[in-house]
Design a protein around this motif. Structure first.
Motif, PDB file in Angstrom:
ATOM      1  N   GLU A  14      -5.462  17.357 -40.111  1.00  0.00           N
ATOM      2  CA  GLU A  14      -5.491  15.113 -39.157  1.00  0.00           C
ATOM      3  C   GLU A  14      -6.927  15.076 -38.177  1.00  0.00           C
ATOM      4  N   VAL A  26      -7.761  15.381 -47.132  1.00  0.00           N
ATOM      5  CA  VAL A  26      -7.396  16.538 -47.539  1.00  0.00           C
ATOM      6  C   VAL A  26      -8.085  16.505 -48.106  1.00  0.00           C
ATOM      7  N   ARG A  47      -4.944  19.800 -46.105  1.00  0.00           N
ATOM      8  CA  ARG A  47      -5.248  19.296 -45.350  1.00  0.00           C
ATOM      9  C   ARG A  47      -5.202  19.775 -43.331  1.00  0.00           C
ATOM     10  N   HIS A  90      -5.314  11.612 -41.984  1.00  0.00           N
ATOM     11  CA  HIS A  90      -4.663  12.748 -42.619  1.00  0.00           C
ATOM     12  C   HIS A  90      -6.370  12.997 -43.865  1.00  0.00           C
ATOM     13  N   GLU A 143      -5.966   9.808 -46.081  1.00  0.00           N
ATOM     14  CA  GLU A 143      -4.454   9.320 -46.461  1.00  0.00           C
ATOM     15  C   GLU A 143      -4.708   8.562 -44.876  1.00  0.00           C
TER      16      GLU A 143
END
Length: 336
Positions: free
Chosen positions: A66, A58, A64, A56, A25
């Motif tokens: 970072e 996933v 999740r 991020h 993301e």
């Protein structure tokens, strides 16, 4: 299962690959990636993350994390290695060497998603493109959605053969595969750069050519013989510099262009306009941040001179016997 050939990839390969897939993301859009080592290294497409300030990851099970660092980048092959903060977040996807698929072979592009299985797109290889000793890639028969960039590509045996890349070349969308053999050298590095390191590739990808458009009066005082010599010198420099640039020797390309410009300045006394154009190109380089920008600034300078020389020769009857040396084409930009 998405569009494609009736033939299905080996089920065991999909079951093995699914936990290793990662959805990235990035500033309002998504891209694909996959885990390549047990130390949290992720492989993806550089253009998909270029300029990102926050990423991020996933995982397939919904976890999740970072992205902490950029471990490596390969601008020429559109590859990036990101680093997650922990280890053993997901099993790595094996990258054992496998023969590159041939024209007409079927491959499978995997796209991650939070769910019981990844999206699988079957495609055929349209062509094996050899752009030089620096890059061989596969061109697919159909385009890929941008979100697939960075995902793994399997062959019919289930081996990972490359990284999917949605690309643009000469205004045409392409689906490409960057072979896995270019990944291993990037994984051997130990860099841990901040995400701000991704800003430079974004800036380079957005470069706009600035080829000067000179009037014919620039060549006032020139002779056909002199212009033929200048065009030949510029053509030779480009034909040597462009391959060096594509091999990754960007600084060598810039230094070759700079030496060529300086040498020509010393021989252009009869027509100061051409001298001024070359000096302007060198002056422009002074304030540019790196050899990549400087090499392109001088290439723009050379192309501008070749253009005006070509127009000058076309309107001079005595120049009909002159054949302008062909300049090397711009390095192929299959990658975004």
């Amino acid at each position: 299962m998405a569009e494609g050939i009736d033939r299905s990839p080996p089920r065991d390969a999909l079951v093995h690959a699914w936990p290793s897939l990662v959805l990235l993301e990035i500033d309002g859009h998504t891209a694909s990636a996959f885990v390549a080592t047990g130390q949290g290294h992720l492989v993806t497409s550089l253009h998909a993350v270029a300029g990102a300030r926050l990423i991020h990851a996933v995982m397939a099970d919904g976890t999740r994390a970072e992205v902490a660092h950029v471990a490596a980048m390969d601008d020429r092959r559109d590859l990036a290695i990101l680093r997650l903060p922990g280890t053993d977040l997901a099993p790595p996807l094996g990258l054992t060497p496998a023969p590159l698929p041939a024209e007409g072979d079927t491959v499978y592009v995997l796209r991650p998603g939070v769910g019981p299985a990844p999206e699988v797109r079957s495609q055929q290889v349209r062509a094996v493109q050899v752009l030089g000793d620096w890059l061989t890639l596969l061109e697919l028969t159909r385009t890929l959605p941008e979100e697939s960039s960075g995902g793994p590509v399997l062959d019919m045996s289930g081996a990972v053969v490359g990284v999917a890349t949605a690309a643009l070349a000469n205004g045409r969308s392409l689906g490409l595969v960057i072979p896995t053999r270019y990944i291993a050298p990037l994984l051997r590095g130990s860099a841990a750069s901040p995400l701000s390191a991704l800003e430079a590739p974004r800036r380079r990808a957005g470069r706009v050519r600035q080829v000067p458009q000179h009037p014919l009066s620039l060549l006032e005082g020139a002779t056909t013989e002199t212009l033929e010599s200048i065009a030949t010198t510029l053509g030779h420099a480009i034909n040597a510099g462009a391959p060096a640039y594509n091999r990754g020797d960007v600084d060598g390309c810039y230094r070759l262009y700079a030496r060529t410009a300086e040498r020509l300045i010393d021989t252009c006394h009869p027509f100061p306009g051409a001298q001024r154009a070359l000096r302007d190109g060198l002056t422009r380089c002074v304030d540019l941040p790196d050899s990549d920008d400087r090499a392109w600034a001088l290439r723009d300078t050379f192309d501008g001179l070749l253009d005006v020389i070509g127009r000058w020769l076309q309107i001079r009857p005595e120049a009909s016997r002159i054949t302008r040396p062909p300049a090397a084409p711009l390095p192929k930009r299959y990658l975004n």
